[in-house]
Scaffold this motif. Structure first.
Motif, PDB file in Angstrom:
ATOM      1  N   GLY A 123       0.664  -1.749  -0.309  1.00  0.00           N
ATOM      2  CA  GLY A 123       0.305  -0.113  -0.088  1.00  0.00           C
ATOM      3  C   GLY A 123       0.697   1.025  -0.481  1.00  0.00           C
ATOM      4  N   ALA A 124       1.982   0.964  -0.159  1.00  0.00           N
ATOM      5  CA  ALA A 124       2.553   2.482  -0.271  1.00  0.00           C
ATOM      6  C   ALA A 124       2.463   2.997  -1.350  1.00  0.00           C
ATOM      7  CB  ALA A 124       4.353   2.097  -0.284  1.00  0.00           C
ATOM      8  N   ASP A 125       2.665   4.281  -1.102  1.00  0.00           N
ATOM      9  CA  ASP A 125       2.271   5.483  -2.213  1.00  0.00           C
ATOM     10  C   ASP A 125       3.836   5.627  -3.046  1.00  0.00           C
ATOM     11  OD1 ASP A 125       4.674   7.118  -1.072  1.00  0.00           O
ATOM     12  OD2 ASP A 125       3.358   8.468  -0.053  1.00  0.00           O
ATOM     13  N   ALA A 126       3.264   6.342  -3.707  1.00  0.00           N
ATOM     14  CA  ALA A 126       4.385   6.458  -5.249  1.00  0.00           C
ATOM     15  C   ALA A 126       5.609   7.035  -4.721  1.00  0.00           C
ATOM     16  CB  ALA A 126       3.623   7.325  -6.264  1.00  0.00           C
ATOM     17  N   GLN A 127       5.499   7.948  -3.889  1.00  0.00           N
ATOM     18  CA  GLN A 127       6.204   8.697  -3.443  1.00  0.00           C
ATOM     19  C   GLN A 127       7.569   8.075  -2.567  1.00  0.00           C
ATOM     20  OE1 GLN A 127       6.414  12.502  -1.788  1.00  0.00           O
ATOM     21  NE2 GLN A 127       8.295  11.759  -0.294  1.00  0.00           N
ATOM     22  N   THR A 128       6.914   6.993  -2.042  1.00  0.00           N
ATOM     23  CA  THR A 128       7.337   6.271  -1.324  1.00  0.00           C
ATOM     24  C   THR A 128       8.363   4.390  -1.992  1.00  0.00           C
ATOM     25  OG1 THR A 128       5.947   6.704   1.014  1.00  0.00           O
ATOM     26  CG2 THR A 128       7.433   4.770   0.662  1.00  0.00           C
ATOM     27  N   LYS A 129       7.752   4.527  -3.327  1.00  0.00           N
ATOM     28  CA  LYS A 129       7.904   3.143  -3.985  1.00  0.00           C
ATOM     29  C   LYS A 129       9.795   4.490  -5.077  1.00  0.00           C
ATOM     30  CE  LYS A 129       3.785   0.834  -4.296  1.00  0.00           C
ATOM     31  NZ  LYS A 129       2.485   0.425  -5.865  1.00  0.00           N
ATOM     32  N   MET A 130       9.091   5.394  -5.165  1.00  0.00           N
ATOM     33  CA  MET A 130      10.060   5.809  -6.052  1.00  0.00           C
ATOM     34  C   MET A 130      11.093   5.804  -4.805  1.00  0.00           C
ATOM     35  SD  MET A 130      12.132   8.972  -6.488  1.00  0.00           S
ATOM     36  CE  MET A 130      10.853   9.873  -5.879  1.00  0.00           C
ATOM     37  N   LEU A 131      11.340   6.605  -3.538  1.00  0.00           N
ATOM     38  CA  LEU A 131      12.390   6.769  -2.531  1.00  0.00           C
ATOM     39  C   LEU A 131      12.909   5.210  -2.106  1.00  0.00           C
ATOM     40  CD1 LEU A 131      11.056   9.276  -0.807  1.00  0.00           C
ATOM     41  CD2 LEU A 131      12.927   9.077  -2.379  1.00  0.00           C
TER      42      LEU A 131
END
Length: 188
Positions: free
Chosen positions: A173-181
């Motif tokens: 459920g991680a958001d896009a920013q977290t996935k990118m980081l």
């Protein structure tokens, strides 16, 4: 204005926004990049501006890398203005940057370099925000561009020494920013 230049300009102003919120102690704190401090993140961002300015103006890289001085925000604003001024001329984006990442990667149009350097700066906006203990939210358009740009590189380039650390598994459920980081080796 090209899409890459719009993204780069947004990333530059995002970094500047963090600098405006940062206290002087942020430059001495450990940053999310292993072995780096806020000073290192700042100098990397400032070097990003210097690199774009030099390649856009001359087709070649800068002769030196700027360092943290007495007034980091003023130095940033001055170099930001100079860099965006150089980019604001007809045909600059179509001019060729001579081997900005070495001869193995070859020359490229300044527009392509600007797009890549936008993707380079975005995770460092977050690094600086985390280090300065200020708002860490990134523009979703920049996040999408950054992830796509870094994913386009071969793994051996992306994970070579001096580049990105090993990817971190994202929580469900991680958001896009977290996935990118996480993809870029940051633990959020």
């Amino acid at each position: 204005m090209s899409a890459n230049l719009r993204l780069y300009t947004a990333a530059v102003y995002a970094f500047e926004h963090v600098l405006k919120s940062a206290k002087p102690t942020a430059y001495k704190r450990a940053a999310p990049c292993v072995g780096w401090t806020g000073k290192d993140v700042y100098e990397h961002g400032l070097g990003n501006l210097a690199m774009i300015k030099s390649f856009a103006a001359t087709g070649k890289g800068p002769k030196s890398t700027p360092k943290l001085g007495a007034d980091p925000l003023a130095a940033w604003v001055k170099l930001r203005e100079q860099t965006l001024e150089v980019l604001d001329h007809a045909h600059v984006l179509q001019s060729i940057a001579k081997d900005p990442f070495g001869p193995e990667f070859g020359p490229m149009p300044v527009d392509v370099l600007v797009g890549f350097m936008a993707a380079d700066l975005v995770p460092h906006v977050w690094d600086m925000a985390r280090t300065a203990k200020v708002d860490e939210r990134l523009d979703p358009t920049l996040v999408k561009h950054t992830l796509a740009t870094w994913k386009s590189l071969p793994t051996e380039v992306l994970r070579m020494p001096g580049m990105m650390g090993a990817a971190v598994k994202s929580a469900a459920g991680a958001d896009a920013q977290t996935k990118m980081l996480n993809f870029l080796g940051r633990t959020v």
